[in-house]
Design a protein around this motif. Structure first.
Motif, mmCIF file in Angstrom:
data_model
loop_
_atom_site.group_PDB
_atom_site.id
_atom_site.type_symbol
_atom_site.label_atom_id
_atom_site.label_comp_id
_atom_site.label_asym_id
_atom_site.label_seq_id
_atom_site.Cartn_x
_atom_site.Cartn_y
_atom_site.Cartn_z
ATOM 1 N N SER A 18 0.828 -1.200 0.000
ATOM 2 C CA SER A 18 0.000 0.000 0.000
ATOM 3 C C SER A 18 0.866 1.255 0.000
ATOM 4 N N TYR A 19 1.914 1.251 0.805
ATOM 5 C CA TYR A 19 2.834 2.394 0.818
ATOM 6 C C TYR A 19 3.488 2.590 -0.547
ATOM 7 N N LEU A 20 3.913 1.491 -1.168
ATOM 8 C CA LEU A 20 4.532 1.597 -2.495
ATOM 9 C C LEU A 20 3.533 2.099 -3.529
ATOM 10 N N HIS A 21 2.290 1.645 -3.420
ATOM 11 C CA HIS A 21 1.249 2.133 -4.332
ATOM 12 C C HIS A 21 1.045 3.635 -4.143
ATOM 13 N N ARG A 22 0.993 4.075 -2.893
ATOM 14 C CA ARG A 22 0.844 5.499 -2.621
ATOM 15 C C ARG A 22 2.032 6.281 -3.185
ATOM 16 N N TYR A 23 3.235 5.766 -2.978
ATOM 17 C CA TYR A 23 4.435 6.412 -3.520
ATOM 18 C C TYR A 23 4.336 6.512 -5.044
ATOM 19 N N ASP A 24 4.009 5.397 -5.689
ATOM 20 C CA ASP A 24 3.898 5.385 -7.152
ATOM 21 C C ASP A 24 2.868 6.399 -7.645
ATOM 22 N N THR A 25 1.745 6.470 -6.955
ATOM 23 C CA THR A 25 0.689 7.412 -7.334
ATOM 24 C C THR A 25 1.166 8.845 -7.184
ATOM 25 N N LEU A 26 1.799 9.159 -6.057
ATOM 26 C CA LEU A 26 2.285 10.527 -5.834
ATOM 27 C C LEU A 26 3.393 10.899 -6.813
ATOM 28 N N ILE A 27 4.261 9.952 -7.139
ATOM 29 C CA ILE A 27 5.322 10.223 -8.129
ATOM 30 C C ILE A 27 4.702 10.502 -9.487
ATOM 31 N N ARG A 28 3.675 9.738 -9.841
ATOM 32 C CA ARG A 28 2.996 9.947 -11.118
ATOM 33 C C ARG A 28 2.358 11.341 -11.163
ATOM 34 N N VAL A 29 1.697 11.741 -10.079
ATOM 35 C CA VAL A 29 1.097 13.074 -10.009
ATOM 36 C C VAL A 29 2.193 14.137 -10.096
ATOM 37 N N ALA B 270 5.270 13.915 -11.428
ATOM 38 C CA ALA B 270 5.901 13.951 -12.757
ATOM 39 C C ALA B 270 4.985 14.591 -13.798
ATOM 40 N N GLU B 271 3.724 14.202 -13.801
ATOM 41 C CA GLU B 271 2.789 14.744 -14.797
ATOM 42 C C GLU B 271 2.485 16.219 -14.531
ATOM 43 N N SER B 272 2.315 16.591 -13.274
ATOM 44 C CA SER B 272 2.044 18.001 -12.974
ATOM 45 C C SER B 272 3.273 18.862 -13.258
ATOM 46 N N ARG B 273 4.444 18.303 -13.074
ATOM 47 C CA ARG B 273 5.676 19.042 -13.414
ATOM 48 C C ARG B 273 5.764 19.243 -14.922
ATOM 49 N N ARG B 274 5.449 18.185 -15.664
ATOM 50 C CA ARG B 274 5.485 18.267 -17.131
ATOM 51 C C ARG B 274 4.508 19.320 -17.639
ATOM 52 N N LEU B 275 3.342 19.427 -16.995
ATOM 53 C CA LEU B 275 2.309 20.364 -17.419
ATOM 54 C C LEU B 275 2.394 21.719 -16.698
ATOM 55 N N HIS B 276 3.439 21.901 -15.903
ATOM 56 C CA HIS B 276 3.654 23.164 -15.167
ATOM 57 C C HIS B 276 2.486 23.489 -14.234
ATOM 58 N N ASN B 277 1.945 22.475 -13.598
ATOM 59 C CA ASN B 277 0.868 22.663 -12.635
ATOM 60 C C ASN B 277 1.497 22.745 -11.242
ATOM 61 N N TYR C 127 0.398 23.766 -8.366
ATOM 62 C CA TYR C 127 -0.414 23.333 -7.233
ATOM 63 C C TYR C 127 -0.215 21.846 -6.936
ATOM 64 N N PHE C 128 -0.313 21.000 -7.951
ATOM 65 C CA PHE C 128 -0.186 19.568 -7.704
ATOM 66 C C PHE C 128 1.265 19.121 -7.583
ATOM 67 N N GLN C 129 2.197 19.874 -8.167
ATOM 68 C CA GLN C 129 3.610 19.594 -7.891
ATOM 69 C C GLN C 129 3.863 19.763 -6.398
ATOM 70 N N ALA C 130 3.397 20.888 -5.862
ATOM 71 C CA ALA C 130 3.619 21.197 -4.452
ATOM 72 C C ALA C 130 2.905 20.197 -3.546
ATOM 73 N N ASN C 131 1.643 19.879 -3.865
ATOM 74 C CA ASN C 131 0.896 18.920 -3.049
ATOM 75 C C ASN C 131 1.565 17.560 -3.031
ATOM 76 N N SER C 132 1.987 17.081 -4.195
ATOM 77 C CA SER C 132 2.595 15.757 -4.241
ATOM 78 C C SER C 132 3.937 15.748 -3.506
ATOM 79 N N LEU C 133 4.738 16.822 -3.634
ATOM 80 C CA LEU C 133 6.010 16.874 -2.899
ATOM 81 C C LEU C 133 5.781 16.918 -1.388
ATOM 82 N N GLN C 134 4.782 17.661 -0.961
ATOM 83 C CA GLN C 134 4.475 17.732 0.465
ATOM 84 C C GLN C 134 4.121 16.337 0.997
#
Length: 182
Positions: free
Chosen positions: A59-70, A72-79, A81-88
């Motif tokens: 479950s922890y690895l799934h959460r990590y994978d999900t947050l990394i995906r958010v 990476a994609e939010s960074r690519r799209l210059h979002n 808000y979600f870059q900051a949320n996922s890093l937090q």
């Protein structure tokens, strides 16, 4: 590929139907951005454990994978808000030394990308991610989320035994909230 039963897609269709009913035209670019934001939000909630309460390693690895995906994609799209949320959230998740070492071994590629943002020791790595989330929230201009990220930083300082820095972070949050919401 779109999952038609995804809650974000369903909400998007409802909003579009309401707009059509009211003869309100929606710019297609706004729909794309709304769709991405809904998708980010849904995945972010999955990654933060709000939709999955299990404490198993998978479950922890799934959460990590999900947050990394958010992230990476939010960074690519210059979002910001979600870059900051996922890093937090990643800062919190990776503040556990045992889990951090598992991620380093089992998800080395994504871990190394994150670690390149703050190539410090274990405890300062989590703190560095939290500090980056604060920077991004400030750039985005969200006072409330900035204060939440500073609180997270304080929690991490406290967890790692730096009580003076934790106290300073909590006072900073109080000052921000007092100056903007009183």
């Amino acid at each position: 590929s779109t999952n038609e039963s995804d809650p974000g897609i369903v909400l998007l269709k409802v909003l579009t139907a309401c707009a059509d009913k009211l003869n309100y035209s929606i710019d297609k670019n706004i729909l794309v951005q709304l769709d991405k934001s809904l998708s980010f939000n849904y995945e972010y909630l999955q990654g933060t454990c709000l939709l999955n309460q299990s404490d198993s390693l998978s479950s922890y690895l799934h959460r990590y994978d999900t947050l990394i995906r958010v992230f990476a994609e939010s960074r690519r799209l210059h979002n910001l808000y979600f870059q900051a949320n996922s890093l937090q959230s990643l800062a919190n998740l990776l503040s556990d030394s045992t889990f951090c070492h598992v991620v380093k071994e089992e998800r080395s590629f994504s871990f190394n990308i994150l670690h390149s943002l703050h190539p410090d020791t274990f405890s300062t790595f989590s703190i560095g991610l939290a500090q980056e989330s604060i920077r991004l929230f400030r750039e985005y201009g969200d006072i409330y989320q900035t204060s939440c990220a500073i609180r997270t930083l304080g929690d991490l300082y406290f967890k790692f035994g730096d009580y003076s820095s934790a106290h300073s972070s909590y006072l900073q949050v109080q000052d921000i909230l007092d100056s903007h919401f009183s």
